[in-house]
Design a protein around this motif. Structure first.
Motif, short mmCIF file in Angstrom:
data_model
loop_
_atom_site.label_atom_id
_atom_site.label_comp_id
_atom_site.label_asym_id
_atom_site.label_seq_id
_atom_site.Cartn_x
_atom_site.Cartn_y
_atom_site.Cartn_z
N ASN A 187 0.81 -1.21 0.00
CA ASN A 187 0.00 0.00 0.00
C ASN A 187 0.84 1.26 0.00
OD1 ASN A 187 -2.28 -1.60 0.11
ND2 ASN A 187 -2.49 -1.46 2.33
N VAL A 188 0.19 2.36 -0.36
CA VAL A 188 0.78 3.67 -0.18
C VAL A 188 0.22 4.27 1.10
CG1 VAL A 188 1.17 4.07 -2.64
CG2 VAL A 188 -1.00 4.76 -1.60
N VAL A 189 0.78 5.39 1.53
CA VAL A 189 0.36 6.03 2.78
C VAL A 189 -0.57 7.19 2.46
CG1 VAL A 189 1.13 7.28 4.83
CG2 VAL A 189 2.44 5.32 3.98
N THR A 190 -1.78 7.12 2.99
CA THR A 190 -2.77 8.17 2.74
C THR A 190 -3.05 9.00 3.99
OG1 THR A 190 -4.47 6.48 3.11
CG2 THR A 190 -3.91 7.00 0.83
N GLY A 191 -2.41 8.68 5.10
CA GLY A 191 -2.56 9.47 6.31
C GLY A 191 -1.43 9.17 7.28
N ARG A 192 -0.95 10.20 7.95
CA ARG A 192 0.11 10.04 8.93
C ARG A 192 -0.16 10.91 10.15
NH1 ARG A 192 5.13 7.89 7.64
NH2 ARG A 192 5.54 7.45 5.44
N LYS A 193 0.28 10.43 11.29
CA LYS A 193 0.26 11.28 12.47
C LYS A 193 1.31 12.37 12.33
CE LYS A 193 -1.51 8.27 16.14
NZ LYS A 193 -1.25 7.75 17.50
N GLY A 194 1.05 13.48 13.02
CA GLY A 194 2.09 14.47 13.23
C GLY A 194 2.78 14.18 14.54
N GLY A 195 3.90 14.82 14.76
CA GLY A 195 4.63 14.59 16.00
C GLY A 195 5.48 15.79 16.35
N ALA A 196 5.74 15.95 17.61
CA ALA A 196 6.61 17.03 18.06
C ALA A 196 7.41 16.55 19.26
CB ALA A 196 5.80 18.27 18.43
N ALA A 197 8.66 16.98 19.33
CA ALA A 197 9.54 16.63 20.44
C ALA A 197 9.85 17.89 21.24
CB ALA A 197 10.83 16.00 19.92
N PHE A 198 9.96 17.71 22.55
CA PHE A 198 10.18 18.85 23.44
C PHE A 198 11.27 18.54 24.45
CE2 PHE A 198 5.81 18.95 22.05
CZ PHE A 198 5.60 20.30 21.72
N LEU A 199 12.01 19.56 24.82
CA LEU A 199 12.97 19.48 25.93
C LEU A 199 12.39 20.28 27.09
CD1 LEU A 199 15.71 18.73 27.17
CD2 LEU A 199 16.61 20.86 26.19
N ILE A 200 12.19 19.62 28.21
CA ILE A 200 11.69 20.27 29.42
C ILE A 200 12.84 20.36 30.42
CG2 ILE A 200 10.05 20.11 31.34
CD1 ILE A 200 8.28 18.42 29.42
N GLU A 201 13.10 21.55 30.91
CA GLU A 201 14.20 21.76 31.86
C GLU A 201 13.64 22.38 33.14
OE1 GLU A 201 18.19 22.50 29.38
OE2 GLU A 201 16.64 24.01 28.97
N VAL A 202 14.00 21.79 34.26
CA VAL A 202 13.51 22.25 35.56
C VAL A 202 14.71 22.65 36.41
CG1 VAL A 202 12.13 21.68 37.58
CG2 VAL A 202 11.61 20.61 35.38
N THR A 203 14.60 23.80 37.06
CA THR A 203 15.63 24.23 38.00
C THR A 203 15.02 24.27 39.39
OG1 THR A 203 15.09 26.57 37.59
CG2 THR A 203 16.88 25.60 36.31
N GLY A 204 15.84 23.93 40.38
CA GLY A 204 15.40 23.94 41.77
C GLY A 204 16.46 24.56 42.65
N ARG A 205 16.59 24.04 43.86
CA ARG A 205 17.57 24.60 44.82
C ARG A 205 18.23 23.44 45.54
NH1 ARG A 205 14.34 27.91 46.91
NH2 ARG A 205 13.67 26.63 48.70
N ALA A 206 19.55 23.38 45.46
CA ALA A 206 20.30 22.29 46.07
C ALA A 206 20.34 22.41 47.59
CB ALA A 206 21.71 22.25 45.51
N ALA A 207 20.40 21.27 48.23
CA ALA A 207 20.56 21.22 49.69
C ALA A 207 21.02 19.82 50.07
CB ALA A 207 19.24 21.55 50.39
N HIS A 208 21.69 19.71 51.21
CA HIS A 208 22.09 18.40 51.71
C HIS A 208 20.83 17.67 52.16
CE1 HIS A 208 23.86 15.28 54.20
NE2 HIS A 208 25.07 15.60 53.73
N SER A 209 20.66 16.46 51.67
CA SER A 209 19.40 15.76 51.92
C SER A 209 19.27 15.26 53.35
CB SER A 209 19.25 14.58 50.96
OG SER A 209 20.25 13.61 51.20
N GLY A 210 20.37 15.28 54.11
CA GLY A 210 20.29 14.86 55.51
C GLY A 210 20.32 16.03 56.46
N VAL A 211 21.21 16.97 56.20
CA VAL A 211 21.42 18.09 57.12
C VAL A 211 20.39 19.19 56.94
CG1 VAL A 211 23.06 19.89 57.82
CG2 VAL A 211 23.90 17.61 57.21
#
Length: 396
Positions: A187-211
């Motif tokens: 067969n030939v292709v008569t329909g296709r999905k579209g697609g998009a790729a994304f980069l998600i970046e998150v910044t937080g605040r470092a701390a010692h996980s025990g102290v």
């Protein structure tokens, strides 16, 4: 002056004798490494194509690109008697997913009517098909309208450079044929999905996980909460899917993570879904999941969908020509993306998967059924010749 039927018969007859030449050209192209990021390789493929076409007296415009592979556009101008409805555009990409050096390890091989090698189906056999269709048309009396063939070099990474050239080449076209591999069903292709790729970046605040755990703001926690919401956007009933396939983040096990990132893949069936999905993603990313964190999102690549209504009229013409040639063909929908979505989303009748039949793309076992080279080329050529009147564009 020959009638269009007589011209079609001549094109069909010439292509009938080209099987061995097409296989030889395919072997040459497969034996050139041309990963999307390998400009030297994709340009080496371009060099060969230019040589072949110019030897036949076909005009080729080459647009140098500093980072990506050069853009090629081959042209047959026609006699100008039917230009009101635009030109016909055929498309194909020279790049493959395989890393440079693959050819040395496993170049082109052949077993009977099956060819193997990196990119043999996706889509160097499609390039060969487009080249030989153009060569066949060149041997005929000038057509009433122009025919153009575009050869890009970055489709496998989302056409970040090529998409602008595709839009330019397709503007005003009466029809577009994209020579991605035909389905294993034939067969030939008569329909296709579209697609998009994304980069998600998150910044937080470092701390010692025990102290000093309470002093931190975990970017990883914030990202994890967003991933759950992003995945919840998947709706199998409508064809929308979201997938976070890669995540990175943190400094050490005992440090509250100051940064994290994720790569998100999305698929959709219609442009309306695309717009809604983009809005939902932006809203999720903008929400402060964990106090003290902040997130951004950036689209890194994308393909527009090829909605089935954009192929209906053109497929009917192709199917009729295939039947006249003695083979049956159906239209098929696929979740994979291609440059056909760009032209279909411009409102231009578009047919994809018009290349020779192949399977197992992007794997070491990729193959092309060589016996389909000639009939599939004939079907495209005959369909092009049938387009002497306008192809009605679907209502947007």
């Amino acid at each position: 002056m020959a009638s269009l039927n007589e011209i079609g018969t001549m094109a069909r007859a010439w292509l009938t004798d080209q099987h061995d030449a097409m296989v030889e050209c395919l072997e040459t192209l497969v034996n050139i490494d041309s990963n999307s990021h390998d400009k030297v390789g994709t340009d080496a493929v371009a060099d060969v194509i230019v040589e072949w076409l110019e030897a036949d007296g076909i005009e080729v415009i080459r647009t140098p690109r500093a980072q990506a592979g050069d853009i090629l556009e081959a042209r047959l101008e026609g006699d100008g008697s039917d230009t009101a409805h635009g030109h016909v555009l055929m498309m194909g990409h020279r790049d493959t997913v395989f890393p440079t050096g693959t050819v040395v390890k496993r170049g082109y091989t052949q077993q009977g009517d099956t060819g193997y090698g990196p990119g043999v189906a996706d889509m160097k056999s499609g390039l060969v098909l487009n080249i030989f269709v153009l060569r066949a048309l060149k041997r005929l009396a000038p057509l009433p309208f122009p025919v153009r063939v575009l050869f890009t070099a970055d489709e496998e990474i989302g056409s970040p450079d090529g998409s602008a050239f595709i839009r330019e080449a397709a503007t005003g076209a009466r029809a577009v044929f994209n020579a991605e591999p035909g389905r294993i069903s034939g067969n030939v292709v008569t329909g296709r999905k579209g697609g998009a790729a994304f980069l998600i970046e998150v910044t937080g605040r470092a701390a010692h996980s025990g102290v000093s755990h309470a002093d931190g703001a975990s970017a990883i926690e914030a990202l994890a909460r967003k991933i759950v919401k992003l995945h919840a956007l998947t709706d199998y009933a409508t064809g929308v899917t979201t997938n976070v396939g890669l995540i990175e983040g943190g400094v050490s096990r005992n440090t509250v993570a100051p940064a994290a990132s994720a790569q998100l893949d999305t698929r959709f069936v219609t442009n309306e879904q695309r717009v809604a999905l983009m809005g939902a993603i932006e809203a999720i990313v903008a929400e402060e999941e964990v106090p003290g964190t902040r997130a951004t999102v950036r689209q890194t690549s994308g393909f527009l969908p090829m909605e089935p209504r954009m192929s209906e009229v053109l497929f009917a013409r192709y199917r009729a020509q295939a039947a006249a040639l003695g083979f049956d063909v159906e239209g098929e929908f696929t979740g994979g993306c291609s440059d056909a979505g760009t032209t279909a989303s411009m409102g231009i009748p578009t047919l994809c998967g018009t290349g020779p039949v192949g399977a197992k793309m992007h794997t070491d076992d990729e193959y092309c059924r060589l016996e389909t080279l000639v009939p599939r080329a004939q079907a495209v050529a005959m369909t092009v010749l049938s387009l002497t009147s306008s192809v009605r564009r679907p209502t947007q």
